[in-house]
Write an enzyme that holds these catalytic residues in place. Structure first.
Site, short mmCIF file in Angstrom:
data_model
loop_
_atom_site.label_atom_id
_atom_site.label_comp_id
_atom_site.label_asym_id
_atom_site.label_seq_id
_atom_site.Cartn_x
_atom_site.Cartn_y
_atom_site.Cartn_z
CD GLU A 60 -2.80 -0.87 2.57
OE1 GLU A 60 -3.60 -1.77 2.80
OE2 GLU A 60 -2.58 0.08 3.36
CG ASP A 90 -4.01 8.07 8.28
OD1 ASP A 90 -3.87 6.85 8.50
OD2 ASP A 90 -4.33 8.53 7.17
#
Lengths: 410, 263
Positions: free
Chosen positions: B49, B60
């Site tokens: 990824e 995040d």
């Protein structure tokens, strides 16, 4: 006050937005992390049930009257009108609300929704601290724990409001991620929410965020426009010709505009914060100087670069210092139903002083932007033109900023 | 055939679990990121990824936020992210690449141009963190036309009522977010995650990969028991932020790989 739910609108009405997925034309929607989706859907379900429940509005109205002090007066600004020699100018006095601004309207409404959802904790983001103070206020009223996320820089700049929030029993969390300002406070509130979905309600401070927030906050704030409509009817027997409000995220403007959307004779004017000028890179005018984008759960206009990276907003007014705008404004902008202009820091600062001396009202720097635009256009309008400006906040909080700009030591 | 489908067929045949590694494009600069990326398959990464840097990554935690800002400070943008994949493909044509990030940079690039460029550069799938199924129409048909899997996220808050919504249009694999929280923060409850994944598996044949909160080889081994693969991101990105070169990262990835093999 009229309940939004009790009014029927024709199919081609601008009052039909948003659609069932929360879109105002191409804007709005629910661009959130999957963890939040079930909760967002629950907020929507609870809100829509509340909207149809007369008991909900009864409680809201009762507290709006006795706790906030609504209705706020509609005041004929005689000195300003004579000074400018044009349009007849009225102020909607939402700065007289408890806590000194319009933010309390949607805080009261949302905490009632949070209670119906059975959520025991409230979180909020704040820039200047006005929404934080209003949130901390209703949390004190309902005895609910409250955590307010605030950019570390703003914590420094807005010490009096930080102290107010603490007095009211709220915890203030300084946010140091990103650029340590309002947008980062909102990011951090969303992150905190993701981690605490089971017991926490996020009380968003403007007509922004994922559906149903833009609709819900608008409906709570539309008490401003509805009262204005009724009060002007009583005073003048007719609709206004123009209504003017400042815009950061757009909650006070949306609240004022909404009841007039289907009256094409009423000009709707939103005033963005032009900072050093929209042609510079230091402003907060998302519609006049931004482009379509997705942030904080919604599609709207944002300040960003070509790569889709969000850029910093700038305004003398911390309450307008946000790089985005509510999706319904984006839609009204594209439809050209409302006009969006901007005024600079300097013009707002002049207007702040002028309003203080002319009317004996020290306005917040936010509505000083609206007043700066009134000063620009009202003199050229005919005397029978009825203009309403939303005086959405009082200026006590801003005296330090203004003194600093004027080179006065307090 | 899409490289993601191929790798899961291979893994299944060999009785192995997928090690998915996450790094941020352009972190700490373009050269460093390229070197680390190019070495990942050799150290045991089955799927890679690559984060598309964004100023405001709301899902995040601190490690990946910082990585994105480091990359942007060093001049990263979407064009350079795609170039990085293109460069990788000159050396490796089998390891699947998934781009992960937020919708705004994609919208700025233009969804049509973006999906086309992804296909041309050798991207296999997309994870768009702030694009729930409710908003996916904008990109799902374009992704499909260009042979890209739109990888969906499942979370501990996903109930059986919502599941069909998410599975509808999902491709490649399912990304199970093992905690209610942001990346790289708390650790997951393996038993609860295992139970939920078993439940999900009754409704889909797609492989389920677990991410968020997997840091150590022990975490990897535990999660490897209950899923088809694991994602490690923040733990690698923290090392990169601390100045680790590709040799250090390779050693770290190798240790995770060994733990996962033992699982």
């Amino acid at each position: 006050m009229t309940d939004p739910a009790q009014t029927q609108h024709p199919a081609n009405s601008l009052h039909t937005g948003p659609d069932e997925k929360g879109h105002f034309g191409p804007y709005g929607g629910r661009y959130v992390a999957e963890t939040l989706m079930p909760l967002i859907l629950e907020v929507e379900k609870t809100w829509h049930a509340a909207k149809e429940d007369p008991a909900f509005w009864e409680e809201f109205k009762d507290l709006a009257k006795h706790y906030i002090g609504r209705p706020s007066p509609l005041y004929f600004a005689k000195a300003t009108t004579e000074h400018l020699g044009g349009a007849k100018i009225y102020f909607k006095r939402d700065e007289l609300n408890h806590t000194g601004a319009h933010k309390i309207n949607h805080c009261l409404g949302q905490i009632l929704v949070a209670r119906r959802m059975g959520k025991g904790r409230i979180i909020a983001e704040t820039g200047a601290g006005q929404h934080g103070v209003a949130t901390a206020t209703v949390c004190a009223l309902f005895d609910m724990p409250c955590t307010v996320f605030m950019g570390a820089e703003d914590v420094q700049r807005q010490a009096p409001n930080v102290f107010r929030m603490k007095l009211l029993g709220a915890e203030v969390v300084p946010v140091t991620s990103g650029s340590s300002t309002l947008k980062d406070a909102m990011n951090e509130a969303l992150r905190h929410w993701v981690a605490n979905v089971h017991d926490t309600y996020y009380l968003i401070g403007t007509v922004a965020g994922p559906h149903p927030y833009p609709e819900m906050v608008r409906d709570f704030q539309s008490v401003i426009g509805q009262e204005t409509r009724d009060q002007l009817q009583e005073a003048e027997g007719r609709l206004p010709d123009s209504v003017v409000a400042c815009i950061g995220g757009g909650s006070n403007a949306m609240g004022l505009f909404y009841p007039f959307l289907d009256d094409p004779s009423v000009r709707l004017i939103g005033v963005e914060a032009g900072g050093h000028g929209v042609e510079t890179d230091k402003h907060a005018a998302s519609l006049n100087g931004g482009t379509e984008g997705i942030l904080h759960g919604m599609k709207s206009y944002f300040l960003q670069n070509e790569d889709g990276q969000i850029t910093e907003a700038h305004s003398i007014s911390a309450g307008l210092d946000y790089p985005g705008i509510g999706p319904e404004h984006a839609w009204l902008h594209d439809l050209k139903r409302a006009e969006y202009v901007s005024v600079t820091d300097e013009e707002a600062l002049d207007a702040f002083q002028k309003l203080s001396k002319l009317e004996g009202i020290i306005p917040a720097l936010e509505p000083s932007h609206a007043f700066a635009h009134v000063l620009k256009i009202a003199g050229d309008l005919p005397k029978d033109h009825l203009m309403i400006m939303n005086l959405c906040g009082r200026g006590d909080k801003d005296i330090f900023t203004v003194a600093d700009k004027l080179g006065v030591e307090l | 055939m899409n490289r993601i489908n191929t790798i899961f067929e291979t893994l299944k045949a060999e009785g192995r679990k997928a090690l998915v590694t996450f790094i941020m494009a352009g972190d700490t600069d373009a050269g460093t990121a390229q070197e680390i990326l190019d070495a990942l398959p050799g150290s045991g990464a089955d799927i890679i990824e690559i984060g598309m840097p964004f100023t405001d990554p709301m899902a995040d935690g601190p490690a990946i936020q910082a990585a994105g800002l480091r990359a942007l400070d060093s001049g990263a943008d979407m064009h350079k992210t795609l170039e990085m994949v293109q460069q990788f493909r000159t050396k490796n044509n089998t390891t699947p690449i998934v781009l992960m990030g937020y919708m705004n940079p994609v919208l700025a690039f233009g969804p049509e141009a973006f999906t086309k460029a992804c296909a041309e550069c050798g991207v296999d799938g997309l994870i768009l963190v702030d694009l729930p199924p409710e908003e996916a129409d904008e990109i799902a048909p374009l992704a499909q036309q260009n042979g890209l899997h739109l990888i969906r996220l499942l979370t501990p808050t996903t109930d059986m009522q919502r599941l069909p919504n998410i599975l509808n249009g999902a491709g490649g694999f399912l990304y199970y977010v093992s905690i209610t929280g942001v990346t790289g923060t708390k650790s997951a409850n393996v038993d609860e995650v295992g139970k939920h994944i078993a439940e999900i598996k009754t409704q889909t044949d797609l492989p389920v990969v677990v991410g968020f909160g997997i840091k150590t080889p022990d975490d990897a081994a535990a999660m490897g028991e209950i899923a088809d693969g694991i994602v490690v991101g923040s733990a690698l990105v923290e090392q990169i932020g601390a100045g680790a070169n590709s040799a250090v990262i390779s050693t770290q990835v190798q240790a995770l790989k060994d733990a996962l093999k033992a699982a």
